[in-house]
Design a protein around this motif. Structure first.
Motif, mmCIF file in Angstrom:
data_model
loop_
_atom_site.group_PDB
_atom_site.id
_atom_site.type_symbol
_atom_site.label_atom_id
_atom_site.label_comp_id
_atom_site.label_asym_id
_atom_site.label_seq_id
_atom_site.Cartn_x
_atom_site.Cartn_y
_atom_site.Cartn_z
ATOM 1 N N GLY A 1 0.821 -1.211 0.000
ATOM 2 C CA GLY A 1 0.000 0.000 0.000
ATOM 3 C C GLY A 1 0.851 1.255 0.000
ATOM 4 N N LEU A 2 1.888 1.267 0.798
ATOM 5 C CA LEU A 2 2.757 2.442 0.846
ATOM 6 C C LEU A 2 3.580 2.595 -0.422
ATOM 7 N N SER A 3 4.026 1.498 -0.995
ATOM 8 C CA SER A 3 4.838 1.598 -2.204
ATOM 9 C C SER A 3 4.009 2.082 -3.386
ATOM 10 N N LEU A 4 2.768 1.688 -3.463
ATOM 11 C CA LEU A 4 1.920 2.149 -4.557
ATOM 12 C C LEU A 4 1.540 3.614 -4.392
ATOM 13 N N ASN A 5 1.331 4.056 -3.181
ATOM 14 C CA ASN A 5 0.970 5.455 -2.953
ATOM 15 C C ASN A 5 2.134 6.393 -3.218
ATOM 16 N N SER A 6 3.336 5.962 -2.972
ATOM 17 C CA SER A 6 4.478 6.856 -3.149
ATOM 18 C C SER A 6 4.794 7.092 -4.619
ATOM 19 N N CYS A 7 4.288 6.262 -5.496
ATOM 20 C CA CYS A 7 4.576 6.411 -6.916
ATOM 21 C C CYS A 7 3.605 7.348 -7.622
ATOM 22 N N ARG A 8 2.561 7.703 -6.966
ATOM 23 C CA ARG A 8 1.569 8.571 -7.595
ATOM 24 C C ARG A 8 2.112 9.985 -7.718
ATOM 25 N N GLU A 9 1.776 10.609 -8.842
ATOM 26 C CA GLU A 9 2.189 11.985 -9.058
ATOM 27 C C GLU A 9 1.119 12.897 -8.470
ATOM 28 N N THR A 10 1.540 13.831 -7.690
ATOM 29 C CA THR A 10 0.581 14.716 -7.045
ATOM 30 C C THR A 10 0.286 15.912 -7.948
ATOM 31 N N LYS A 11 -0.752 16.625 -7.622
ATOM 32 C CA LYS A 11 -1.110 17.805 -8.386
ATOM 33 C C LYS A 11 -0.040 18.880 -8.257
ATOM 34 N N GLU A 12 0.618 18.938 -7.095
ATOM 35 C CA GLU A 12 1.674 19.929 -6.893
ATOM 36 C C GLU A 12 2.807 19.712 -7.885
ATOM 37 N N GLU A 13 3.189 18.460 -8.094
ATOM 38 C CA GLU A 13 4.259 18.166 -9.034
ATOM 39 C C GLU A 13 3.861 18.555 -10.443
ATOM 40 N N LYS A 14 2.607 18.297 -10.807
ATOM 41 C CA LYS A 14 2.134 18.677 -12.132
ATOM 42 C C LYS A 14 2.162 20.184 -12.300
ATOM 43 N N VAL A 15 1.738 20.911 -11.305
ATOM 44 C CA VAL A 15 1.721 22.372 -11.369
ATOM 45 C C VAL A 15 3.149 22.903 -11.464
ATOM 46 N N GLU A 16 4.063 22.322 -10.676
ATOM 47 C CA GLU A 16 5.454 22.752 -10.731
ATOM 48 C C GLU A 16 6.036 22.508 -12.115
ATOM 49 N N ASP A 17 5.731 21.364 -12.710
ATOM 50 C CA ASP A 17 6.220 21.059 -14.053
ATOM 51 C C ASP A 17 5.664 22.057 -15.068
ATOM 52 N N GLN A 18 4.388 22.389 -14.946
ATOM 53 C CA GLN A 18 3.773 23.341 -15.867
ATOM 54 C C GLN A 18 4.395 24.721 -15.711
ATOM 55 N N ILE A 19 4.691 25.117 -14.481
ATOM 56 C CA ILE A 19 5.315 26.420 -14.249
ATOM 57 C C ILE A 19 6.703 26.445 -14.866
ATOM 58 N N GLU A 20 7.477 25.380 -14.668
ATOM 59 C CA GLU A 20 8.816 25.317 -15.245
ATOM 60 C C GLU A 20 8.756 25.383 -16.765
ATOM 61 N N GLU A 21 7.819 24.686 -17.371
ATOM 62 C CA GLU A 21 7.662 24.720 -18.819
ATOM 63 C C GLU A 21 7.289 26.126 -19.290
#
Length: 81
Positions: A15-35
């Motif tokens: 359960g913990l290993s599967l949850n840690s692999c999920r991409e959060t919305k914060e990471e997506k927003v950070e990627d969009q800002i960098e782009e």
């Protein structure tokens, strides 16, 4: 009792290993800002180059016009003689 504990530990681990692999919305927003920042930098560089080219073209046009004017004045002076 050992099997129950080991089973629970295995389930918790999975359960913990599967949850840690999920991409959060914060990471997506950070990627969009960098782009967006990179695209803005590229656009500003392109605009700067375009401005430099326009200034060079305007300078060349002014020099050509001055040369044409000088030739016209010389032709007019020759015709007046």
């Amino acid at each position: 009792m050992k099997k129950v504990l080991l089973s629970l530990a295995l389930v918790a681990f999975l359960g913990l290993s599967l949850n840690s692999c999920r991409e959060t919305k914060e990471e997506k927003v950070e990627d969009q800002i960098e782009e967006a920042v990179e695209e803005t930098e590229d656009a500003m560089e392109d605009a700067g180059e375009a401005i430099e080219d326009a200034v060079d073209d305007a300078g060349d046009a002014a020099e050509d016009a001055a040369d044409d004017m000088e030739d016209a004045v010389d032709d007019g002076a020759d015709a007046a003689e």
